[in-house]
Design a protein around this motif. Structure first.
Motif, PDB file in Angstrom:
ATOM      1  N   GLN A  20       3.985   2.229   1.883  1.00  0.00           N
ATOM      2  CA  GLN A  20       5.028   1.281   2.282  1.00  0.00           C
ATOM      3  C   GLN A  20       5.914   1.000   1.075  1.00  0.00           C
ATOM      4  O   GLN A  20       6.979   1.574   0.949  1.00  0.00           O
ATOM      5  CB  GLN A  20       4.403   0.024   2.870  1.00  0.00           C
ATOM      6  N   CYS A  21       5.456   0.173   0.146  1.00  0.00           N
ATOM      7  CA  CYS A  21       6.299  -0.107  -1.025  1.00  0.00           C
ATOM      8  C   CYS A  21       6.247   1.043  -2.023  1.00  0.00           C
ATOM      9  O   CYS A  21       7.177   1.232  -2.795  1.00  0.00           O
ATOM     10  CB  CYS A  21       5.893  -1.417  -1.689  1.00  0.00           C
ATOM     11  N   GLY A  22       5.143   1.797  -2.044  1.00  0.00           N
ATOM     12  CA  GLY A  22       5.023   2.966  -2.910  1.00  0.00           C
ATOM     13  C   GLY A  22       4.465   2.692  -4.294  1.00  0.00           C
ATOM     14  O   GLY A  22       4.315   3.623  -5.081  1.00  0.00           O
ATOM     15  N   CYS A  25      -4.165  -1.107  -2.966  1.00  0.00           N
ATOM     16  CA  CYS A  25      -2.933  -1.062  -2.183  1.00  0.00           C
ATOM     17  C   CYS A  25      -2.794  -2.389  -1.455  1.00  0.00           C
ATOM     18  O   CYS A  25      -3.692  -2.783  -0.713  1.00  0.00           O
ATOM     19  CB  CYS A  25      -2.967   0.093  -1.181  1.00  0.00           C
ATOM     20  N   ARG A  26      -1.675  -3.037  -1.663  1.00  0.00           N
ATOM     21  CA  ARG A  26      -1.428  -4.336  -1.037  1.00  0.00           C
ATOM     22  C   ARG A  26      -0.775  -4.203   0.329  1.00  0.00           C
ATOM     23  O   ARG A  26      -0.587  -5.196   1.018  1.00  0.00           O
ATOM     24  CB  ARG A  26      -0.505  -5.178  -1.929  1.00  0.00           C
ATOM     25  N   CYS A  27      -0.402  -2.988   0.709  1.00  0.00           N
ATOM     26  CA  CYS A  27       0.455  -2.837   1.890  1.00  0.00           C
ATOM     27  C   CYS A  27      -0.213  -2.180   3.091  1.00  0.00           C
ATOM     28  O   CYS A  27      -0.022  -2.633   4.213  1.00  0.00           O
ATOM     29  CB  CYS A  27       1.680  -2.011   1.538  1.00  0.00           C
ATOM     30  N   CYS A  53       1.455   1.900  -5.254  1.00  0.00           N
ATOM     31  CA  CYS A  53       0.139   2.507  -5.461  1.00  0.00           C
ATOM     32  C   CYS A  53       0.152   4.021  -5.272  1.00  0.00           C
ATOM     33  O   CYS A  53      -0.792   4.704  -5.661  1.00  0.00           O
ATOM     34  CB  CYS A  53      -0.872   1.907  -4.483  1.00  0.00           C
TER      35      CYS A  53
HETATM   36 FE1  FES Z   1       2.487  -0.875  -1.415  1.00  0.00          FE
HETATM   37 FE2  FES Z   1       0.274   0.635  -1.587  1.00  0.00          FE
HETATM   38  S1  FES Z   1       2.085   1.021  -0.448  1.00  0.00           S
HETATM   39  S2  FES Z   1       0.771  -1.133  -2.713  1.00  0.00           S
END
Ligand code: FES
Length: 90
Positions: free
Chosen positions: A24-26, A60-62, A28
């Motif tokens: 998602q945010c990338g 990974c937070r997402c 990690c």
């Molecule tokens: Fe956002 Fe893993 S995709 S922390």
């Protein structure tokens, strides 16, 4: 992380991360991809549990991890079926 690709050809892990929407945010993603590549080079046919343990140090937070695990397992299958199409080890 760009070094995983072979020219314009993405590494199977990179392709499967895109197909499975495993990022998602990338933030990690580079660490997960490098770790997953090392796993598949060491163990080409890991179980889901082995993938989860191997990647446990990558936070990974997402994504909730499930899509990441599915992408790694799917990439492993592609790499086993088409070893010639897998970019060489870096
Ligand atoms: Fe956002 Fe893993 S995709 S922390």
């Amino acid at each position: 992380i760009e070094g995983m690709a072979s020219g314009e050809q993405l590494h199977p892990l990179q392709k499967k991360f895109l197909e499975h929407a495993a990022l998602q945010c990338g933030i990690c993603t580079p660490g997960v991809l490098v770790a997953a590549k090392a796993l598949l080079e060491k163990n080409p046919d890991p179980t889901e549990t082995e993938v989860r343990y191997w990647l446990a140090g990558n936070l990974c937070r997402c994504t909730g991890y499930d899509k990441i695990i599915r992408a790694v397992l799917d990439a492993g299958e592609v790499m086993r079926q088409n070893p010639a199409k897998t970019p060489a080890k870096v």
